[in-house]
Design an enzyme around this catalytic site. Structure first.
Site, PDB file in Angstrom:
ATOM      1  CG  HIS A 199     -41.154   6.857  41.400  1.00 50.61           C
ATOM      2  ND1 HIS A 199     -41.385   6.113  40.118  1.00 50.61           N
ATOM      3  CD2 HIS A 199     -42.341   8.037  41.367  1.00 50.61           C
ATOM      4  CE1 HIS A 199     -42.721   6.548  39.628  1.00 50.61           C
ATOM      5  NE2 HIS A 199     -42.977   7.553  40.201  1.00 50.61           N
ATOM      6  CB  SER A 213     -46.289   7.416  39.978  1.00 58.73           C
ATOM      7  OG  SER A 213     -45.769   8.392  39.285  1.00 58.73           O
ATOM      8  CG  ASP A 236     -39.567   3.201  39.301  1.00 61.85           C
ATOM      9  OD1 ASP A 236     -39.585   3.366  40.723  1.00 61.85           O
ATOM     10  OD2 ASP A 236     -40.346   4.255  38.827  1.00 61.85           O
TER      11      ASP A 236
END
Length: 391
Positions: free
Chosen positions: A135, A239, A165
């Site tokens: 992402h 992230s 992911d």
């Protein structure tokens, strides 16, 4: 890094920084590293300080910045609570089930603006392979990696796996890079100490500490849900960053947080390293991953169902439906069957079966052990190609 800081702050104002997180890797047998640099190894925590771990691992943590076109930034921005990330609906359902409100959504950039998204990542080979979340780089028109020493280099996307992911990037460094090693996430226990390393809000590489709050969190986002829940503070920009244990080994990939106010409230989620390791190795080797499917709807076997059909234990995956024209239909599976083994491995829950099937390549042949009308039988099946959220 004042220039980077100003740019990342602007990105955060645009809602471009993401709230989901990272992955890290050591040397892989699938890839022979040409440039030899020793993998850093941290000593166990002594004297109440994490400094030895940080000094060993921090040089291998990077910042990943992506340029997102206005239409992508507005429609495809990868904020996990914005209504358009792969986790959004699953998070909404998860927190609704817990009676917890969903966090406020960030404003979207206006049409015509050029947005930048911020994430973190790891150097996993001395010659420049880096792992981050999918992402973080999804829909990006350009990717830049900033090393711990401030060096900025353009990055190429090697491969990505949206279902897990995860993504692998490649840069061309002028010298061998520091790397970090994989740990054993299966050995993690609730209460174990962990560190999260990343670049929250673009202020620079930051280390936070906490404990493992829970294991096996299923957010209903897919067959690979097995999140490690942590209370170490992680925020926008973390992230793709590593979650490391007391030995400085990567045991998780910081991927998402729940936040009612946009900041950390001590509820974070990380992808287990044992799950990510195989995916990264495949992406480094092949550049892509094909997931299998058989074409069934499945549900848990309750104690009442087990009693009703003569099963000794409430285990397995109950077939609730079979999609026409799928491998399951061709193999003769029927609604009411209970699958209790796949390829010789026991199936104790629907998630077990989903993961086993998804891990296989299309065209692979396996045998199912099926309980039907009071008898166990073996059913041969050939795995199909998953083109969506099939199982």
């Amino acid at each position: 890094m004042p220039t980077i800081l100003m740019r990342y702050r602007a990105a955060a104002l645009l809602g471009a920084a993401v709230i989901i997180a990272p992955l890290s890797v050591a040397a892989f047998s699938a890839h022979n590293v040409a440039a030899a640099a020793p993998t850093l190894s941290a000593s166990p925590n002594t004297g109440g300080s994490f400094a030895p771990i940080v000094s060993a691992d921090k040089p291998a943590v990077v910042t990943v910045t992506t340029v997102i076109k206005a239409e992508n930034a507005g429609d495809e921005e990868a904020s996990p609570f914005r209504g358009n990330s792969p986790f959004d609906e699953q998070f909404r359902q998860f927190f609704q089930d817990q009676g917890i409100p969903m966090p406020d959504q960030s404003p979207e950039p206006r049409q015509g603006q050029r947005a930048e998204a911020l994430g973190s990542g790891f150097v996993v080979s001395a010659d420049g392979y880096i792992v981050t979340n999918n992402h973080v780089i999804d829909k990006a028109s350009g990717i830049t990696v900033t090393l711990d020493d401030g060096t900025q280099l353009p990055a190429k996307l090697v491969g990505a796996d949206p279902k897990n992911d995860l993504a692998v990037l490649k840069i061309k460094p002028s010298k061998p890079l520091a790397t970090v090693g994989w740990g054993d996430s299966d050995a993690l226990r609730v209460g174990d100490q962990v560190l999260a390393i990343g670049n929250p809000f673009g202020i620079g590489t930051t280390v936070t500490s906490g404990i493992v709050s829970a294991r096996g969190r299923d957010l209903n986002s897919g067959p690979y849900d097995d999140f490690i829940q942590i209370d170490a503070p992680i925020n926008h920009g973390n992230s793709g960053g590593p979650l490391v244990d007391a030995q400085g080994k990567v045991v998780g990939i910081d991927t998402a947080i729940y936040s009612p106010n946009g900041g950390s409230v001590g509820v974070g989620f990380a992808i287990p390293s044992d799950q990510a390791r195989k995916v990264v190795a495949t992406l480094m080797k092949d550049g892509s991953i094909e997931h299998g499917f058989i074409g069934v709807q499945i549900q848990p076997v309750t104690a009442d169902i087990a009693d009703a059909i003569g099963l000794g234990q409430p285990e397995g995956a109950l077939v609730a439906g079979v999609n026409g024209g799928t491998p399951a239909a061709k193999a003769g599976l029927k609604a009411g069957d209970v699958i209790n083994a796949f390829g010789g491995s026991p199936v104790k829950s629907p998630r077990d079966l989903s993961r086993m099937v998804a891990d296989l390549s299309p065209g692979t042949s396996k045998s199912l052990s099926v309980w039907r009308t009071g008898q166990s039988r073996d059913v041969p099946i050939t795995i199909g190609r998953n083109t969506g959220d099939q199982q």
